[in-house]
Write an enzyme that holds these catalytic residues in place. Structure first.
Site, mmCIF file in Angstrom:
data_model
loop_
_atom_site.group_PDB
_atom_site.id
_atom_site.type_symbol
_atom_site.label_atom_id
_atom_site.label_comp_id
_atom_site.label_asym_id
_atom_site.label_seq_id
_atom_site.Cartn_x
_atom_site.Cartn_y
_atom_site.Cartn_z
ATOM 1 N N ASP A 190 45.122 43.209 42.056
ATOM 2 C CA ASP A 190 45.027 42.702 43.423
ATOM 3 C C ASP A 190 44.677 41.218 43.426
ATOM 4 O O ASP A 190 43.720 40.788 42.778
ATOM 5 C CB ASP A 190 43.952 43.496 44.184
ATOM 6 N N GLU A 231 50.017 41.905 41.861
ATOM 7 C CA GLU A 231 50.365 41.775 43.281
ATOM 8 C C GLU A 231 50.355 40.307 43.670
ATOM 9 O O GLU A 231 49.323 39.635 43.582
ATOM 10 C CB GLU A 231 49.362 42.560 44.140
#
Length: 480
Positions: A190, A231
């Site tokens: 993330d 991501e």
């Protein structure tokens, strides 16, 4: 590849029912033949950002369950879990120790101390890529009364980690080792693009540092039997760079491309992308975030992007914009559109099934977001209650709602496609993009005697799937 070549479900630990046990019941009852894995969004103790401000990655929030609940999933399914490589919570043991002991804390170097950079000029501030309506710094008061500033890209509760210190790497390695010991085999990295801090740059995806960090994380993950899914929402070239490094890139260009293709009945740009897209992608149409526009820049022409935005705007909440750290009130181009994918397609069942069929035939492992699974509509009430624009696509489903919505014709059609994609062996073979006119798409997969073909008419939103029954040699049609 360590992962099953099958559909994965993206879901929160507490928005299909109340907890992980409820989620497992729904998955085992309705989805066991339709999916091979799940991406369960953060289930760790957290104090902000819907779970993305973890106090630790070594505990399950007791409100949603235990590690036994997680291991029930990993015993049967692949499991993707978020590793928040950029930051940890200000309530984490490491940061609270720093507040208590100041620069004598063993964790002091774990955080990015802004004052070490000296005075940051307005020009340099203007270059910093920010994600909130203020500069990415927070002043904190240590227990002895000393004031200092730390870097926090996202909320004030999410404190960025310092990758110029060995402490950040030690923390990540301990998290990776622990999560993989629980059966996690895909780590979603993330917000990794914000890990690089170099004044005079955007402090976002700064090369070569960002790839040095990524390569290290991937090496550690592979050592522990897991793969990585970094991501990043930015120009599509970054996804190719990730693919070349033996990691799964997101196919984030696909959602806006498919929306444009279906709303304008034009497959030209979609097919151009399909010819060159990475083959080891993870594909999505919807996630817990909005529909991101930067990912399609350079793939769709600017004027077509404007057409798409104008088309969806009436069915979307206010868009999320790009900002400058030098002037927090100035906004740049649109960053995310906020609505469910089903609403973006005007709740047209045929268009929605066409989009999913194309996604499932696109190279890569397809993920289906839980709201998309149930063909969910915009949750304006939740968005207004929370003040978070993206909550329009983060509905809390009761078990009763799930039982009702799973019977909707469009959902049953989607489940039929998911079962086919997850189980038909041709998808383990070679992808073919077949000739079609500019208002249609034709795609196929071939593996030995197994063969399947998709034809989508973008004008009429019709889907035709044919496949070879290897036992009889007959060509069959999939009802979808």
């Amino acid at each position: 590849m360590l992962l099953k070549n099958a559909v994965q479900l993206i879901c929160y630990p507490d928005r299909i029912g109340n907890n992980l046990k409820d989620l497992y019941t729904v998955v085992d009852t309705h989805l066991s033949e339709a999916i091979g894995g799940l991406h369960i969004l953060p289930f760790f103790p957290s104090n902000a950002d819907g779970g993305f401000s973890p106090l630790t990655h070594k505990e399950v929030d007791p409100k949603v369950g235990t590690w036994d609940d997680i291991e029930a999933f990993t015993a049967k399914y692949d499991l993707c879990v978020d590793l928040t490589v950029n930051h940890i919570s200000d309530e984490s043991p490491e940061f609270t120790d720093f507040i208590a002991n100041g620069f004598d804390s063993e964790y002091a170097d774990l955080f990015v101390h802004v004052d070490k950079f000296g005075e940051i000029s307005p020009d340099d501030m203007a270059k910093i890529h920010i994600r909130k309506e203020k500069e990415p710094f927070r002043e904190v008061t240590l227990s002895d009364g000393t004031k200092t500033r730390v870097w926090c890209t996202f909320t004030e509760q999410q404190i960025d980690l310092n990758y110029e210190s060995d402490l950040a790497y030690q923390l990540m390695e301990s998290y990776i080792g622990f999560l993989t010991s629980k059966g996690v085999n895909l780590l979603r990295l993330d917000a990794f693009g914000y890990t690089t801090k170099r004044i005079g740059t955007s402090c976002f995806l700064v090369e070569p540092e960002v790839y040095q960090i990524l390569d290290w994380v991937n090496q550690v993950a592979l050592k522990h039997g897991a793969e990585c899914l970094p991501e990043v929402h930015d120009h599509t070239s970054y996804q190719y760079a990730i693919s070349r490094r033996n990691m799964h890139p997101y196919g984030f260009a696909l959602p806006p491309l498919l929306l444009y293709s279906l709303l304008d009945a034009n497959s030209t740009y979609l097919k151009n992308w399909l010819r060159m897209c990475p083959r080891n992608m993870v594909t999505v149409l919807d996630t817990h975030d909005g529909i991101c526009i930067p990912d399609v820049e350079g793939v769709l022409p600017d004027e077509k992007i404007k057409v798409l935005i104008d088309n969806i705007d009436a069915r979307s909440a206010d868009p999320i914009m790009r900002r400058s750290a030098a002037n927090i009130h100035s906004v740049g181009a649109i960053y995310q559109l906020t609505c469910t994918f089903y609403d973006a397609l005007m709740q047209n069942d045929d268009a929605y099934i066409a989009a999913r069929a194309i996604q499932f035939f696109t190279p890569g492992i397809p993920q289906v977001y839980y709201v998309g699974l149930l063909a969910g509509c915009n949750d304006h009430e939740l968005m207004e209650q929370s003040g978070e624009l993206r909550d329009i696509n983060r509905h809390y489903y009761t078990l009763e709602e799930v039982e009702q919505d799973i019977q909707k014709p469009v959902v049953q059609r989607l489940l039929s496609l998911m079962k086919f994609r997850s189980n038909y062996p041709a998808f383990d073979g070679h992808f073919e993009l077949n000739y079609s006119n500019n208002s249609s798409v034709a795609m196929a997969w071939r593996h030995g005697d197994y063969y399947c073909h998709l034809f989508v008419d973008l004008n009429f939103k019709t889907v035709k799937v044919t496949y070879t029954d290897v036992e009889t040699g007959e060509t069959r049609h999939l009802e979808c």
